[in-house]
Design a protein around this motif. Structure first.
Motif, PDB file in Angstrom:
ATOM      1  N   THR A 180     -54.545  -4.308 -25.084  1.00  0.00           N
ATOM      2  CA  THR A 180     -55.309  -5.085 -26.052  1.00  0.00           C
ATOM      3  C   THR A 180     -55.398  -4.276 -27.344  1.00  0.00           C
ATOM      4  OG1 THR A 180     -57.338  -6.344 -26.429  1.00  0.00           O
ATOM      5  CG2 THR A 180     -57.582  -4.212 -25.338  1.00  0.00           C
ATOM      6  N   ALA A 181     -55.628  -4.966 -28.454  1.00  0.00           N
ATOM      7  CA  ALA A 181     -55.718  -4.258 -29.735  1.00  0.00           C
ATOM      8  C   ALA A 181     -56.681  -4.979 -30.669  1.00  0.00           C
ATOM      9  CB  ALA A 181     -54.352  -4.149 -30.400  1.00  0.00           C
ATOM     10  N   MET A 182     -57.302  -4.192 -31.528  1.00  0.00           N
ATOM     11  CA  MET A 182     -58.075  -4.708 -32.646  1.00  0.00           C
ATOM     12  C   MET A 182     -57.290  -4.337 -33.899  1.00  0.00           C
ATOM     13  SD  MET A 182     -62.001  -3.820 -31.597  1.00  0.00           S
ATOM     14  CE  MET A 182     -61.729  -2.082 -31.382  1.00  0.00           C
ATOM     15  N   VAL A 183     -57.126  -5.287 -34.805  1.00  0.00           N
ATOM     16  CA  VAL A 183     -56.341  -5.082 -36.020  1.00  0.00           C
ATOM     17  C   VAL A 183     -57.205  -5.445 -37.221  1.00  0.00           C
ATOM     18  CG1 VAL A 183     -54.215  -5.655 -37.244  1.00  0.00           C
ATOM     19  CG2 VAL A 183     -54.254  -5.720 -34.729  1.00  0.00           C
ATOM     20  N   ASP A 184     -57.354  -4.502 -38.140  1.00  0.00           N
ATOM     21  CA  ASP A 184     -58.109  -4.738 -39.371  1.00  0.00           C
ATOM     22  C   ASP A 184     -57.149  -4.660 -40.554  1.00  0.00           C
ATOM     23  OD1 ASP A 184     -60.740  -4.874 -38.202  1.00  0.00           O
ATOM     24  OD2 ASP A 184     -60.571  -2.717 -37.876  1.00  0.00           O
ATOM     25  N   VAL A 185     -57.214  -5.665 -41.423  1.00  0.00           N
ATOM     26  CA  VAL A 185     -56.354  -5.724 -42.608  1.00  0.00           C
ATOM     27  C   VAL A 185     -57.259  -5.784 -43.837  1.00  0.00           C
ATOM     28  CG1 VAL A 185     -54.549  -7.007 -43.816  1.00  0.00           C
ATOM     29  CG2 VAL A 185     -54.608  -6.990 -41.298  1.00  0.00           C
ATOM     30  N   ARG A 186     -56.974  -4.931 -44.805  1.00  0.00           N
ATOM     31  CA  ARG A 186     -57.712  -4.926 -46.078  1.00  0.00           C
ATOM     32  C   ARG A 186     -56.678  -4.964 -47.200  1.00  0.00           C
ATOM     33  NH1 ARG A 186     -62.675  -3.907 -47.790  1.00  0.00           N
ATOM     34  NH2 ARG A 186     -63.328  -3.242 -45.726  1.00  0.00           N
ATOM     35  N   VAL A 187     -56.858  -5.907 -48.128  1.00  0.00           N
ATOM     36  CA  VAL A 187     -55.967  -6.034 -49.276  1.00  0.00           C
ATOM     37  C   VAL A 187     -56.768  -5.721 -50.531  1.00  0.00           C
ATOM     38  CG1 VAL A 187     -54.472  -7.589 -50.586  1.00  0.00           C
ATOM     39  CG2 VAL A 187     -54.589  -7.775 -48.085  1.00  0.00           C
ATOM     40  N   THR A 188     -56.228  -4.810 -51.348  1.00  0.00           N
ATOM     41  CA  THR A 188     -56.893  -4.416 -52.588  1.00  0.00           C
ATOM     42  C   THR A 188     -55.907  -4.515 -53.748  1.00  0.00           C
ATOM     43  OG1 THR A 188     -56.347  -2.094 -52.163  1.00  0.00           O
ATOM     44  CG2 THR A 188     -58.531  -2.842 -51.472  1.00  0.00           C
ATOM     45  N   PRO A 189     -56.407  -4.778 -54.960  1.00  0.00           N
ATOM     46  CA  PRO A 189     -55.529  -4.801 -56.132  1.00  0.00           C
ATOM     47  C   PRO A 189     -54.906  -3.417 -56.335  1.00  0.00           C
ATOM     48  CG  PRO A 189     -57.687  -5.719 -56.662  1.00  0.00           C
ATOM     49  CD  PRO A 189     -57.798  -5.091 -55.308  1.00  0.00           C
ATOM     50  N   ASP A 190     -53.629  -3.405 -56.706  1.00  0.00           N
ATOM     51  CA  ASP A 190     -52.930  -2.142 -56.948  1.00  0.00           C
ATOM     52  C   ASP A 190     -52.585  -1.983 -58.426  1.00  0.00           C
ATOM     53  OD1 ASP A 190     -51.766   0.302 -56.143  1.00  0.00           O
ATOM     54  OD2 ASP A 190     -49.794  -0.640 -55.998  1.00  0.00           O
TER      55      ASP A 190
END
Length: 102
Positions: free
Chosen positions: A37-47
């Motif tokens: 099993t896995a937990m996946v966190d995605v964060r998108v920020t301006p570059d």
């Protein structure tokens, strides 16, 4: 909820646990029964202008002794996995290339 097939492992059922577009974050949990099993966190920020940077964090746990080597190998190959994933997403967004299963 959606499913993906992990070849040689089984079917993963994914559930989105967080969706905050204004904050640029999304989180998922997936399970491959009797495997891992896995937990996946995605964060998108301006570059910069017209560009973004994605940060992806996985926390994975084996659910059987058969999955121990899989989880260990995933951790060891994570940087390469993320580089390939980033290239595929870039090609999909910029060139319209289809995302394929590898």
């Amino acid at each position: 909820m959606f499913q993906t097939i992990k070849e040689g492992v089984g079917t993963a059922t994914w559930v989105q646990t967080r969706h905050a577009p204004a904050a640029g974050v999304a989180s998922f949990v997936y399970i491959v029964p009797d495997h891992h099993t896995a937990m996946v966190d995605v964060r998108v920020t301006p570059d910069s202008d017209n560009r973004s940077r994605a940060s992806v964090k996985y926390r994975m746990t084996s659910l059987s002794s058969d999955a121990d080597d899989f989880v260990r190998a995933f951790g060891e190959a994570f940087e390469d996995f993320m580089a390939q994933w980033a290239q595929a997403i870039q090609r999909h967004i910029v060139e319209g290339a289809a995302l394929t299963r590898e």
